[in-house]
Design a protein around this motif. Structure first.
Motif, PDB file in Angstrom:
ATOM      1  N   LEU A  53      70.101  19.055 -31.759  1.00  0.00           N
ATOM      2  CA  LEU A  53      68.330  18.304 -31.908  1.00  0.00           C
ATOM      3  C   LEU A  53      68.684  17.722 -30.104  1.00  0.00           C
ATOM      4  O   LEU A  53      67.324  17.896 -29.448  1.00  0.00           O
ATOM      5  N   GLN A  54      69.415  17.650 -29.813  1.00  0.00           N
ATOM      6  CA  GLN A  54      69.172  16.392 -28.438  1.00  0.00           C
ATOM      7  C   GLN A  54      68.855  16.923 -27.915  1.00  0.00           C
ATOM      8  O   GLN A  54      68.792  16.728 -26.929  1.00  0.00           O
ATOM      9  N   ASP A  55      70.003  18.160 -27.677  1.00  0.00           N
ATOM     10  CA  ASP A  55      70.175  19.172 -26.252  1.00  0.00           C
ATOM     11  C   ASP A  55      69.111  19.816 -25.965  1.00  0.00           C
ATOM     12  O   ASP A  55      68.166  19.891 -25.253  1.00  0.00           O
ATOM     13  N   GLY A  56      68.098  20.325 -27.821  1.00  0.00           N
ATOM     14  CA  GLY A  56      66.927  21.097 -27.660  1.00  0.00           C
ATOM     15  C   GLY A  56      65.689  19.748 -26.365  1.00  0.00           C
ATOM     16  O   GLY A  56      64.908  20.407 -26.403  1.00  0.00           O
ATOM     17  N   LEU A  57      65.844  18.267 -27.141  1.00  0.00           N
ATOM     18  CA  LEU A  57      64.873  17.415 -26.563  1.00  0.00           C
ATOM     19  C   LEU A  57      64.784  17.165 -25.452  1.00  0.00           C
ATOM     20  O   LEU A  57      64.076  17.587 -24.468  1.00  0.00           O
ATOM     21  N   SER A  58      66.918  17.201 -25.048  1.00  0.00           N
ATOM     22  CA  SER A  58      66.885  17.509 -23.106  1.00  0.00           C
ATOM     23  C   SER A  58      65.644  18.410 -22.723  1.00  0.00           C
ATOM     24  O   SER A  58      65.637  18.528 -21.516  1.00  0.00           O
ATOM     25  N   VAL A 107      53.596  14.551 -39.895  1.00  0.00           N
ATOM     26  CA  VAL A 107      54.972  14.294 -39.533  1.00  0.00           C
ATOM     27  C   VAL A 107      55.348  15.157 -39.836  1.00  0.00           C
ATOM     28  O   VAL A 107      56.259  16.316 -39.317  1.00  0.00           O
ATOM     29  N   ALA A 108      54.929  15.813 -41.053  1.00  0.00           N
ATOM     30  CA  ALA A 108      55.871  16.875 -42.128  1.00  0.00           C
ATOM     31  C   ALA A 108      56.130  18.072 -40.973  1.00  0.00           C
ATOM     32  O   ALA A 108      56.689  19.100 -41.181  1.00  0.00           O
ATOM     33  N   LEU A 109      54.556  18.171 -40.494  1.00  0.00           N
ATOM     34  CA  LEU A 109      53.688  19.633 -39.903  1.00  0.00           C
ATOM     35  C   LEU A 109      55.015  19.495 -38.732  1.00  0.00           C
ATOM     36  O   LEU A 109      54.932  20.882 -38.409  1.00  0.00           O
ATOM     37  N   PHE A 110      54.733  18.458 -37.632  1.00  0.00           N
ATOM     38  CA  PHE A 110      55.130  18.443 -36.635  1.00  0.00           C
ATOM     39  C   PHE A 110      56.896  18.589 -36.560  1.00  0.00           C
ATOM     40  O   PHE A 110      56.944  18.879 -35.891  1.00  0.00           O
ATOM     41  N   GLY A 111      57.727  18.302 -37.712  1.00  0.00           N
ATOM     42  CA  GLY A 111      59.562  18.367 -37.555  1.00  0.00           C
ATOM     43  C   GLY A 111      59.285  19.924 -38.628  1.00  0.00           C
ATOM     44  O   GLY A 111      60.123  20.438 -37.336  1.00  0.00           O
ATOM     45  N   ILE A 112      58.891  20.541 -39.129  1.00  0.00           N
ATOM     46  CA  ILE A 112      59.341  22.163 -39.402  1.00  0.00           C
ATOM     47  C   ILE A 112      58.195  22.935 -37.967  1.00  0.00           C
ATOM     48  O   ILE A 112      58.974  23.786 -37.965  1.00  0.00           O
ATOM     49  N   LEU A 113      57.356  22.703 -37.058  1.00  0.00           N
ATOM     50  CA  LEU A 113      57.099  23.603 -36.133  1.00  0.00           C
ATOM     51  C   LEU A 113      58.000  22.998 -35.012  1.00  0.00           C
ATOM     52  O   LEU A 113      58.227  24.176 -34.619  1.00  0.00           O
ATOM     53  N   PHE A 114      58.216  21.734 -34.218  1.00  0.00           N
ATOM     54  CA  PHE A 114      59.047  21.999 -34.198  1.00  0.00           C
ATOM     55  C   PHE A 114      60.472  22.331 -33.916  1.00  0.00           C
ATOM     56  O   PHE A 114      60.933  23.294 -33.550  1.00  0.00           O
TER      57      PHE A 114
END
Length: 179
Positions: free
Chosen positions: A5-10, A113-120
């Motif tokens: 997740l951190q690699d994806g965000l970076s 927030v749940a929708l954006f988390g699933i989409l992310f």
């Protein structure tokens, strides 16, 4: 899992184009949410204008400068001004009733927030096909003009007639209210 997740965000925030996309997307989403949640009509129109301008920024990031220019000219300019004139020409009651539903507000926020988390998650862990190479310097405005005035000239002209009739109808309705 947390390292991925951190690699994806970076990777997401590694280029300025991705960062600008994130900013424009947040402005578009925020403006749309504010447009449907404000109670004063003028605030709704300003929120819609922010949404329209941020969509134009997204079009610029997609190398669709002509579409971005039309977005600013037509939607952010003309439609917003038309809505403001409509607000000024109609009567509004000064009494506003505000519904207080804290549970509804919290559930909506949690759902968003749940929708954006699933989409992310879905975007980060899906594989996309390679984009076909295109020439970003290609002039797509000339192609759009040829399509509009050659193949789609009748729908284009019908739309202009429809908009003219709607404008004349709005003037007639405004004159009736005045009398």
């Amino acid at each position: 899992m947390l390292g991925n997740l951190q690699d994806g965000l970076s990777q997401l925030f590694s280029t300025p184009a991705n960062l600008m996309f994130f900013v424009f997307a947040l402005l578009a989403i925020g403006g749309a949410i504010f447009a449907i949640s404000f109670t004063r009509v003028i605030h709704m129109v300003v929120s819609l204008a922010v949404t329209f301008l941020s969509l134009a920024g997204l079009y610029v990031l997609l190398n669709a400068e002509f579409v971005a220019f039309v977005q600013i000219l037509i939607y952010a300019g003309a439609i917003s001004i038309l809505m403001i004139f409509g607000i000024m020409m109609t009567k509004h009651e000064s009494e506003e009733t505000e519904l207080k539903r804290p549970l509804h507000t919290w559930l909506t926020g949690i759902g968003a927030v749940a929708l954006f988390g699933i989409l992310f998650y879905a975007i980060q862990y899906s594989t996309f096909p390679d984009a076909q190479a295109f020439d970003p310097g290609e002039n797509n405005t000339a192609s759009i003009g040829k399509l509009i005035f050659n193949e789609h000239v009748i729908p284009f002209e019908l739309m202009s007639v429809l908009l003219t009739v709607a404008f004349i109808g709005a003037i007639v309705l405004a004159k009736r209210e005045e009398e």
